[in-house]
Write a protein that holds these residues in place. Structure first.
Motif, mmCIF file in Angstrom:
data_model
loop_
_atom_site.group_PDB
_atom_site.id
_atom_site.type_symbol
_atom_site.label_atom_id
_atom_site.label_comp_id
_atom_site.label_asym_id
_atom_site.label_seq_id
_atom_site.Cartn_x
_atom_site.Cartn_y
_atom_site.Cartn_z
ATOM 1 N N VAL A 160 0.829 -1.201 0.000
ATOM 2 C CA VAL A 160 0.000 0.000 0.000
ATOM 3 C C VAL A 160 0.865 1.254 0.000
ATOM 4 O O VAL A 160 0.559 2.237 -0.687
ATOM 5 C CB VAL A 160 -0.950 0.002 1.218
ATOM 6 C CG1 VAL A 160 -1.679 1.337 1.339
ATOM 7 C CG2 VAL A 160 -1.961 -1.131 1.105
ATOM 8 N N ALA A 161 1.960 1.236 0.747
ATOM 9 C CA ALA A 161 2.822 2.419 0.835
ATOM 10 C C ALA A 161 3.361 2.813 -0.538
ATOM 11 O O ALA A 161 3.428 4.003 -0.875
ATOM 12 C CB ALA A 161 3.972 2.161 1.798
ATOM 13 N N THR A 162 3.725 1.817 -1.362
ATOM 14 C CA THR A 162 4.231 2.118 -2.707
ATOM 15 C C THR A 162 3.136 2.711 -3.570
ATOM 16 O O THR A 162 3.362 3.670 -4.327
ATOM 17 C CB THR A 162 4.787 0.838 -3.361
ATOM 18 O OG1 THR A 162 5.801 0.279 -2.523
ATOM 19 C CG2 THR A 162 5.392 1.142 -4.716
ATOM 20 N N VAL A 163 1.926 2.157 -3.494
ATOM 21 C CA VAL A 163 0.797 2.692 -4.254
ATOM 22 C C VAL A 163 0.547 4.147 -3.873
ATOM 23 O O VAL A 163 0.341 5.014 -4.737
ATOM 24 C CB VAL A 163 -0.471 1.855 -4.003
ATOM 25 C CG1 VAL A 163 -1.685 2.497 -4.669
ATOM 26 C CG2 VAL A 163 -0.295 0.436 -4.538
ATOM 27 N N LEU A 164 0.571 4.439 -2.582
ATOM 28 C CA LEU A 164 0.307 5.802 -2.126
ATOM 29 C C LEU A 164 1.383 6.769 -2.614
ATOM 30 O O LEU A 164 1.079 7.920 -2.953
ATOM 31 C CB LEU A 164 0.211 5.836 -0.601
ATOM 32 C CG LEU A 164 -0.959 5.045 0.009
ATOM 33 C CD1 LEU A 164 -0.987 5.212 1.524
ATOM 34 C CD2 LEU A 164 -2.274 5.490 -0.592
ATOM 35 N N GLU A 200 -3.964 5.038 6.082
ATOM 36 C CA GLU A 200 -3.060 5.913 5.357
ATOM 37 C C GLU A 200 -3.614 6.295 3.986
ATOM 38 O O GLU A 200 -3.289 7.352 3.452
ATOM 39 C CB GLU A 200 -1.684 5.260 5.204
ATOM 40 C CG GLU A 200 -0.747 5.510 6.376
ATOM 41 C CD GLU A 200 -0.340 6.973 6.488
ATOM 42 O OE1 GLU A 200 0.748 7.346 6.024
ATOM 43 O OE2 GLU A 200 -1.133 7.768 7.050
ATOM 44 N N VAL A 201 -4.459 5.450 3.417
ATOM 45 C CA VAL A 201 -5.158 5.847 2.188
ATOM 46 C C VAL A 201 -6.068 7.030 2.504
ATOM 47 O O VAL A 201 -6.112 8.023 1.764
ATOM 48 C CB VAL A 201 -5.969 4.675 1.600
ATOM 49 C CG1 VAL A 201 -6.772 5.131 0.386
ATOM 50 C CG2 VAL A 201 -5.047 3.515 1.219
ATOM 51 N N ALA A 202 -6.792 6.930 3.623
ATOM 52 C CA ALA A 202 -7.638 8.054 4.054
ATOM 53 C C ALA A 202 -6.789 9.281 4.364
ATOM 54 O O ALA A 202 -7.169 10.416 4.033
ATOM 55 C CB ALA A 202 -8.448 7.645 5.284
ATOM 56 N N GLY A 203 -5.621 9.065 4.969
ATOM 57 C CA GLY A 203 -4.741 10.190 5.265
ATOM 58 C C GLY A 203 -4.274 10.900 4.010
ATOM 59 O O GLY A 203 -4.251 12.134 3.953
ATOM 60 N N LEU A 204 -3.913 10.130 2.979
ATOM 61 C CA LEU A 204 -3.480 10.740 1.733
ATOM 62 C C LEU A 204 -4.633 11.472 1.060
ATOM 63 O O LEU A 204 -4.456 12.579 0.532
ATOM 64 C CB LEU A 204 -2.911 9.679 0.791
ATOM 65 C CG LEU A 204 -2.469 10.202 -0.581
ATOM 66 C CD1 LEU A 204 -1.396 11.285 -0.447
ATOM 67 C CD2 LEU A 204 -1.964 9.063 -1.459
ATOM 68 N N LEU A 205 -5.823 10.868 1.066
ATOM 69 C CA LEU A 205 -6.979 11.535 0.470
ATOM 70 C C LEU A 205 -7.250 12.860 1.175
ATOM 71 O O LEU A 205 -7.479 13.887 0.523
ATOM 72 C CB LEU A 205 -8.205 10.623 0.549
ATOM 73 C CG LEU A 205 -9.516 11.220 0.020
ATOM 74 C CD1 LEU A 205 -9.367 11.644 -1.437
ATOM 75 C CD2 LEU A 205 -10.665 10.225 0.186
#
Length: 385
Positions: A160-164, A200-205
């Motif tokens: 997930v970290a790489t995708v973000l 962290e997906v929510a954090g990036l959004l």
């Protein structure tokens, strides 16, 4: 024709073909051909089941490209003939496609291009225009990326970290050409957030929404940059700010802090201040402390020095800056700002000139050059008087 619908359906259709045994590169090519056919036929007669239509056409495109007898015999041993008409397949491998396109074997530039093509559904021409490179160059980049990941199983666990990081790279490109890459990154991150509850997906959004909320206030009509402290906050998009704060609060409530959540918290504190003077710099320093703890990033430390300079005075900011490598990007710009606030316009002017030489963009270079010119004019005026 609904271009956004086509782009949203693209990864799911690719996933269906891969499930049927088609390698990723070939599946992506077949789906792109189906999208071209949709662009020609849908304006007059859009199907009731757009996804099913795309799957059928893409599958036929694949079969047409592999119609030789030898290929057919080999294929028949591992793939059934075209499935009979029926309900659209429910499999949705969009999440796995995110991981595939952000595969660690790809360079960041290739990962971004492949993500925009396979997950975003953009054409090679659109991606090339957005990155201001020739279409042939972008086509080669995408082709190489597809070959690199063609043997990777779609069901392998991704990072997930790489995708973000790939999505954040897309967002930071901002706007150029016909495609607003910041808006496209937000769309893709929303899509990812629906498919995974990762905090962290929510954090990036949240971070993207809060930054994009200031988009209209960041530049003047002549294209010059407006520093955060000078921005007209009435031009900030309050709807995006509200959404960003809500998304962030929900993520923080899971009590699994990550770097994007910490960055979003800093952006939220800036968004919460009605004026630059009301900014809660003490809290911002505390969030930068968390960010440094999480990442030990030199860039985070550099930004923390600015925050310390606002919270505790420019001397404290310069002391924090002195602990960092002067070769860091934007180090000279931060030093110039802190020296100016400390009442040393001569040193600040010299550092602004130095920072302008290594500025990563033309607008930033022009802004730093103007800052140096302003201080030099003040120095000349004080000498003459």
């Amino acid at each position: 024709m609904d271009e956004l619908l086509l782009r949203e359906l693209t990864p799911a259709v690719i996933g269906v073909l891969v499930h049927r045994g088609v390698d990723f590169a070939t599946a992506e090519d077949a789906v792109q051909e189906a999208l071209v056919q949709a662009a020609l036929s849908w304006p007059d007669n859009q199907p009731a089941d757009p996804k099913g239509w795309l799957i059928t056409v893409a599958w036929r495109k694949f079969l047409d490209a592999h119609r030789s007898e030898a290929a057919r015999r080999e294929r028949e041993q591992r793939i059934e003939a075209e499935p009979p008409p029926g309900p659209t397949e429910a499999a949705d491998d969009t999440l796995q496609l995110y991981f595939l396109c952000a595969h660690p074997s790809l360079t960041p530039a290739s990962a971004v291009a492949l993500t925009l093509r396979a997950v975003g559904g953009l054409t090679t021409r659109q991606i090339a225009q957005a990155y201001l490179v020739p279409e042939a160059t972008m086509a080669q980049r995408i082709s190489r990326a597809k070959r690199t990941v063609s043997g990777v199983r779609l069901n392998q666990t991704g990072d997930v970290a790489t995708v973000l990081r790939v999505l954040y790279l897309v967002f930071n490109e901002g706007y150029s050409g016909d495609i607003d890459l910041a808006a496209e990154a937000i769309r893709l991150t929303r899509q990812l957030a629906v498919k995974t509850k990762h905090e962290e997906v929510a954090g990036l959004l949240a971070l993207m929404l809060l930054h994009h909320a200031r988009h209209q206030a960041r530049t003047r009509t002549d294209g010059s940059l407006v520093p955060l402290a000078e921005q007209d906050r009435s031009r900030w998009n309050t709807r995006l700010i509200t959404e960003g704060v809500d998304v962030l609060q929900a993520a923080l409530a899971r009590d699994r802090l990550g770097e994007f959540q910490a960055q979003a918290a800093i952006a939220a504190l800036h968004a919460d201040a009605r004026t630059a003077e009301e900014t809660d710099w003490v809290q911002i320093v505390e969030w930068y402390d968390e960010l440094v703890r999480l990442t030990d990033s030199p860039v985070a430390r550099l930004n923390r020095a600015v925050a310390v300079g606002e919270a505790d005075g420019p001397r404290a900011g310069l002391a924090a800056l002195a602990e960092l490598d002067p070769a860091l990007p934007r180090y000279a710009a931060v030093a110039a700002y802190l020296h100016e606030r400390d009442g040393d316009p001569g040193t600040a002017a010299r550092l602004y000139v130095e920072a302008a030489r290594s500025a990563p963009s033309l607008p930033e270079r022009d802004h730093l050059t103007r800052q140096a010119a302003r201080l030099n004019a003040q120095l000349r005026g004080s000498t003459q008087s």
